[in-house]
Design an enzyme around this catalytic site. Structure first.
Site, PDB file in Angstrom:
ATOM      1  N   ARG A  47      29.349   1.085 -36.661  1.00  0.00           N
ATOM      2  CA  ARG A  47      28.517   0.082 -37.352  1.00  0.00           C
ATOM      3  C   ARG A  47      28.505   0.336 -38.859  1.00  0.00           C
ATOM      4  NH1 ARG A  47      23.307   0.701 -37.649  1.00  0.00           N
ATOM      5  NH2 ARG A  47      23.032   1.511 -35.539  1.00  0.00           N
ATOM      6  N   TYR A  99      27.181 -26.644 -47.803  1.00  0.00           N
ATOM      7  CA  TYR A  99      27.360 -26.403 -46.379  1.00  0.00           C
ATOM      8  C   TYR A  99      25.972 -26.422 -45.721  1.00  0.00           C
ATOM      9  CZ  TYR A  99      28.239 -24.087 -41.987  1.00  0.00           C
ATOM     10  OH  TYR A  99      28.280 -23.788 -40.656  1.00  0.00           O
ATOM     11  N   ASP A 171      30.220 -19.727 -52.956  1.00  0.00           N
ATOM     12  CA  ASP A 171      30.798 -19.918 -51.624  1.00  0.00           C
ATOM     13  C   ASP A 171      32.190 -20.509 -51.850  1.00  0.00           C
ATOM     14  OD1 ASP A 171      31.637 -20.838 -49.153  1.00  0.00           O
ATOM     15  OD2 ASP A 171      29.655 -21.508 -48.516  1.00  0.00           O
ATOM     16  N   LYS A 196      37.304 -19.743 -41.574  1.00  0.00           N
ATOM     17  CA  LYS A 196      38.046 -20.937 -41.974  1.00  0.00           C
ATOM     18  C   LYS A 196      39.466 -20.558 -42.423  1.00  0.00           C
ATOM     19  CE  LYS A 196      34.086 -22.748 -40.985  1.00  0.00           C
ATOM     20  NZ  LYS A 196      33.049 -23.046 -41.942  1.00  0.00           N
TER      21      LYS A 196
HETATM   22  C1  LIG Z   1      31.774 -22.588 -42.100  1.00  0.00           C
HETATM   23  C2  LIG Z   1      31.140 -22.403 -43.417  1.00  0.00           C
HETATM   24  C3  LIG Z   1      30.094 -21.486 -43.600  1.00  0.00           C
HETATM   25  C4  LIG Z   1      29.488 -20.691 -42.460  1.00  0.00           C
HETATM   26  O1  LIG Z   1      30.388 -19.888 -41.792  1.00  0.00           O
HETATM   27  P1  LIG Z   1      30.190 -19.464 -40.234  1.00  0.00           P
HETATM   28  O2  LIG Z   1      31.298 -18.504 -39.991  1.00  0.00           O
HETATM   29  O3  LIG Z   1      30.268 -20.716 -39.423  1.00  0.00           O
HETATM   30  O4  LIG Z   1      28.855 -18.827 -40.112  1.00  0.00           O
HETATM   31  C5  LIG Z   1      29.589 -21.338 -44.868  1.00  0.00           C
HETATM   32  N1  LIG Z   1      30.056 -22.067 -45.914  1.00  0.00           N
HETATM   33  C6  LIG Z   1      31.040 -22.967 -45.770  1.00  0.00           C
HETATM   34  C7  LIG Z   1      31.499 -23.742 -46.950  1.00  0.00           C
HETATM   35  C8  LIG Z   1      31.624 -23.175 -44.523  1.00  0.00           C
HETATM   36  O5  LIG Z   1      32.596 -24.082 -44.390  1.00  0.00           O
END
Ligand SMILES: *Cc1c(COP(=O)(O)O)cnc(C)c1O
Length: 372
Positions: A47, A99, A171, A196
């Site tokens: 962890r 998001y 982000d 993603k």
């Molecule tokens: C998918 C996404 C998130 C969150 O990610 P998860 O892995 O689904 O928790 C945050 N910001 C953006 C822009 C995203 O496309």
């Protein structure tokens, strides 16, 4: 070095035991202690740290040009850990177009905990300046944003944050480090849903925070990662690292295809508006040109008519898959408002497209037929 080279060098593994070219997966949760009480390999308990997570974090740090990274079990876990490192009573600013999970997390988890937040349109810098308070600690930027592909001037927002004694977090999920490197534009922290583009195959959830430099906030978040425990498994780290090997090839080809799809949609009579920063009439086009090396593979359209017409188009596609998420090798289409639910700010006639690796001609044919 260019991202192509960084992606390969930072994921390459040299295995002294077997000479394996692909890295092994270390499933062990615990690591042997020497007779003198030390841990000679530097690992104690999985962890806290483990070899696969270390390898992934090193690669992400290199890709974003940062100081160090922390990997998490999801993008949301990364976001949560950043906010948990603040103190009750602190204030953060997030974009109106963001998001959906980010405001949801602030409203449902962090607001009861004591964090306050404002949502502003960050394409208007005066609104951002006006939202700065004495207790503002973070300006959270998302560019290109979800789902309207708004473009925010990262350098300008970072300057506003620093003048007010706050940090700027970006982000960077939609651009990926191939197309945009916010730490080089003044940001202090980059967040990704590695779910993603970095993972790239719609088969692993993950998140990361990349820090530009060492300091109390970095140390606090590093501590929260192991104490909070929202860490990815060794196999998940291995999958994301494997995805990174082809990241640049995927993103560059997907971006090329997205531009062709956007051009086609921009002149289609059934389409009211195309949101794609590569189009010259997009309000953020000039800023995107300045801070990105490509316009990305995400776009959204507003279908003439309303929600029903949009749903009808989504129902008719045959190559695109109707599903949420993005950044994988397969093209996806989704009616965003119905995924977001009751508090959604998304226009009801909006369809969001994630462009994959299919040929542009076939994707355009599919959309043409669906829009008829
Ligand atoms: C998918 C996404 C998130 C969150 O990610 P998860 O892995 O689904 O928790 C945050 N910001 C953006 C822009 C995203 O496309």
């Amino acid at each position: 070095m260019k991202p192509e080279t960084v992606a390969l060098l930072s994921t390459h593994y040299y295995d002294r035991n077997a000479g394996a070219v692909a890295p092994p997966i270390y499933l062990s949760t615990t690591f042997e202690r020497d007779a003198d009480g030390t841990f000679k390999h530097g690992y104690l308990y999985a962890r806290n740290a483990n070899p696969n997570r270390d390898a992934l974090e090193r690669s992400l740090t290199a890709l974003e040009g940062g100081f160090a990274s922390m990997a998490y079990a999801s993008g949301q876990a990364a976001t949560l850990n950043l906010f948990l490192a603040l103190a009750p009573g602190d204030h953060v600013i997030i974009p109106t177009d963001a998001y959906y999970g980010t405001p949801t997390l602030l409203e449902e988890l962090m607001h009861p905990w004591g964090l306050t937040y404002s949502r502003v349109d960050m394409t208007d810098l005066d609104q951002v300046r006006a939202a700065m308070h004495e207790n503002t600690r973070v300006i959270w930027v998302e560019t290109p944003s979800n789902p309207l592909l708004r473009i925010v001037d990262i350098q300008a927002i970072a300057d506003i944050a620093h003048e007010g004694g706050a940090i700027c977090v970006c982000d960077n999920t939609w651009a990926s480090p191939v197309l945009q490197r916010p730490l080089l534009l003044g940001c202090d922290v980059v967040m990704h849903a590695t779910t993603k583009y970095l993972g790239g195959h719609s088969d692993v959830l993950g998140g990361v925070l990349v820090f530009k430099e060492d300091g109390p906030l970095y140390q606090r978040v590093r501590r929260l990662q192991s104490v909070g425990g929202a860490v990815p498994s060794p196999f998940e780290c291995w999958l994301v690292l494997r995805g990174i090997k082809t990241l640049t090839a995927r993103v560059r080809m997907q971006t090329e295809t997205a531009a062709k799809v956007a051009d086609f949609l921009a002149t289609h009579p059934a389409v009211e508006v195309v949101h794609y920063p590569g189009l010259p009439n997009h309000p953020g086009h000039e800023i995107a040109k300045k801070q990105m090396s490509g316009f990305g593979a995400m776009l959204s359209i507003q279908v003439r008519g309303g929600a029903e017409e949009a749903m009808r188009v989504a129902a008719k596609v045959q190559i695109f898959t109707r599903a949420t998420s993005l950044g994988g090798v397969e093209s996806l289409i989704e009616h965003r408002a119905s995924v977001e639910g009751a508090n959604s700010l998304t226009p009801p006639n909006l369809l969001r497209l994630s462009i994959g690796l299919e040929h542009a001609d076939d994707l355009i044919f599919d959309l043409k037929r669906a829009l008829e």
